[in-house]
Structures are given as C-alpha cells and as structure tokens.
Design an enzyme around this catalytic site. Structure first.
Site, short mmCIF file in Angstrom:
data_model
loop_
_atom_site.label_atom_id
_atom_site.label_comp_id
_atom_site.label_asym_id
_atom_site.label_seq_id
_atom_site.Cartn_x
_atom_site.Cartn_y
_atom_site.Cartn_z
N HIS A 1 -7.69 -5.19 -1.10
CA HIS A 1 -6.55 -4.69 -1.01
C HIS A 1 -5.85 -5.27 0.01
CE1 HIS A 1 -4.09 -0.94 -0.82
NE2 HIS A 1 -3.98 -1.14 0.59
N GLU B 1 -10.14 -4.20 -5.54
CA GLU B 1 -9.67 -3.01 -4.82
C GLU B 1 -9.64 -1.95 -5.55
OE1 GLU B 1 -5.59 -2.47 -3.73
OE2 GLU B 1 -5.29 -4.56 -4.64
N SER C 1 0.88 -1.22 -0.14
CA SER C 1 0.12 -0.04 -0.13
C SER C 1 0.89 1.35 -0.04
CB SER C 1 -0.72 0.12 1.10
OG SER C 1 -1.99 0.76 0.96
#
Length: 296
Positions: free
Chosen positions: A267, A237, A144
């Site tokens: 995610h 996602e 991320s």
C-alpha cells in the site's frame, strides 16, 4: 527491481507501531512520531498557508515551474495523518512533476465525520481555482483515503456549474469502497491495511451515512465527466481490488483512465521511493502524467 528492497519495506511495515484499527489519539501520535523520524530533504521549502480557510502546506523544490500546481490529499483512513505527515511524499512528487504541491489539512473523523473532509476539500479547491490564472493547470492527487477524497471532490465539482474540473488526477492505492466488501483471506499481503481496520475507520467517518453514496464510495458512483485519471496500486495490497474496480468504473463511464499496478509491492509503496526502485519508478510515471496534463 530488488526482492531485497521489497522485503525491507515489508519488514518496516510489519515493525511499524501504527495500528490503523487502534485507539485514535494513540495512533495519531504513533503516526506522527513515525513520520518525524524521516525528515524531508534540506532543499525543500515548506510554508504554512490557507486555502479557503482550510490549513495547508505549500511545498516547493528547486527548479519547480509555474506550469502547474497539485492539490494533495493525504491518507490515513480519514482518521490519522496530516499535511505535515504527507510532506515527504508530497516533496518527492513535487520533484518528479516539477511543480508546487499544496497539501491540505482537512478535518479528521471521528470528531469531524462526513462531510467535513469533503467540505474542506471543496473549500480548498475553490480557493485555489480563484487564485490560479488558469484552472487547467491544477491537478489533484490523493493517497489511500485521500484518493477517495480527491475523487469525491471531482464528483462534487461536476455538480457545481461555477467550478471547472482539474486538468487530471493521480490516485495512489485509493480506498474507494467504504462498504469494505469481504475479500479472500489471502487478498493482499499488506501487514497494515486489513478489513478489520478499514471497517473500524469507515464507521468513524460514516457515522450513519450510507457507504454506497458515491461521494463516500466512488466505486458506486457514476463517473462520467471526470478528467483523466492515473490510478496506481501494488499487487500485494488489500486495496488492490478497490483500485481495479474504480478504474473499471471510470472506463465504463468513458473517463480516460490508466490503471498502473506494480507487482509484489504494498500500500502506497511510492512513499518508500528512497529505498524501493519500484516506488521511485511509479512516482516518475505519476510526475510525467501530471506534467503532461498541466504543462500548457
């Protein structure tokens, strides 16, 4: 690959107390409590350490070799998360790749906006290069926001003639565009990551910096000279678009890149490898990629 497993993970996320767009101190505590409810296995050795003055955790599992080391950057939109919170996923990665993992506690916004996190990443990487006899055995890994930071690190290393590039990088669901462009309302089915939360956290990290700076949004950077990349994402996602565009940018700049998209998962789905077959399979592929590029 079970639809029931995917639905279970989605339900866990829908019931999560974490609101990534919420008040920072409250969300940090909620995130810490959520992670603490899932301790790492007993055979994992976790030791605090420091890399260039930056706190980190050294994570090892039985059978790890000395053929490589992974420098790991956790997620959390640059505002929440920690090395400790990443320990479970980092330990699973260590097991899949068969190497030691060092996960970095870089400084967080809004108290420490850009470039604090990147400065910490560079300090940690420089210290690791100085301590390792063969820099070609070092890989970087980010999930991320950590995927953004890992890419920014490699771009900064490219400009330093005294620092070699790592052997490779693995990026899970990278947040690669802090401009947070408008996407269709139905883009992604992720109950946690959404445009409103991302824009709130981007403001915390940027605090006036230009989001089109390639060190902040790698999709806007020129990426030539970076090492081989593996980019993984899920088709359900919100940040799928970031992953696809970052891979396309890398390919256009002649960087060896593999884009690995798993259907109908969310995610950083690899964090659920214990209950999600797709997560376990993706981490296995990531481990194989790391081993291929660091086992000299």
């Amino acid at each position: 690959m079970s639809q029931q497993q995917r639905e279970t993970v989605a339900q866990i996320l829908r019931n999560s107390p974490v609101d990534l767009g919420g008040e920072v101190a409250e969300q940090r505590e909620r995130f810490r409590q959520m992670v603490a409810a899932n301790p790492v296995p007993d055979d994992v050795t976790i030791e605090p350490t420091s890399l260039g003055g930056v706190p980190a955790l050294s994570i090892e599992v039985p059978g790890a070799t000395a053929n490589g080391v992974v420098l790991y950057f956790h997620g959390g939109c640059f505002v929440v998360g920690s090395a400790e919170a990443s320990a479970g996923l980092a330990a699973n990665l260590a097991r899949k790749a068969g190497v030691r993992v060092l996960t970095v506690d870089y400084r967080l916004a809004p108290e420490h906006p850009y470039p604090a996190a990147l400065d910490d990443a560079l300090a940690a990487y420089r210290a690791l290069v100085e301590s390792e006899p063969d820099a070609a055995r070092i890989a970087v890994f980010g999930e991320s926001a950590g995927g953004n930071l890992a890419t920014a690190l490699m771009l900064a290393v490219r400009e330093d003639p005294d620092l070699p590039q790592p052997a490779c990088a693995v990026l899970l669901s990278p947040w690669a565009d802090l401009t947070v462009p408008d996407l269709p309302a139905e883009a992604g089915l992720d109950p946690v990551i959404n445009a409103a939360a991302l824009r709130t956290r981007a403001r915390d990290y940027l605090q006036g910096a230009d989001p089109r700076n390639g060190l902040l949004s790698p999709v806007h950077a020129e990426l030539s000279g970076l090492p081989p990349l593996l980019i993984q994402a899920g088709s359900h996602e919100y940040l799928l678009d970031d992953a696809v565009r970052l891979a396309a940018r890398a390919a256009a700049d002649h960087v060896p890149v593999v884009l690995d998209v798993t259907p109908r998962v969310l995610h950083v789905f690899q964090a659920f490898a214990a209950i999600l077959d797709e997560g376990d399979a993706a981490l296995t592929r990531a481990g194989d990629f790391l081993r291929t590029h660091t086992d000299r």
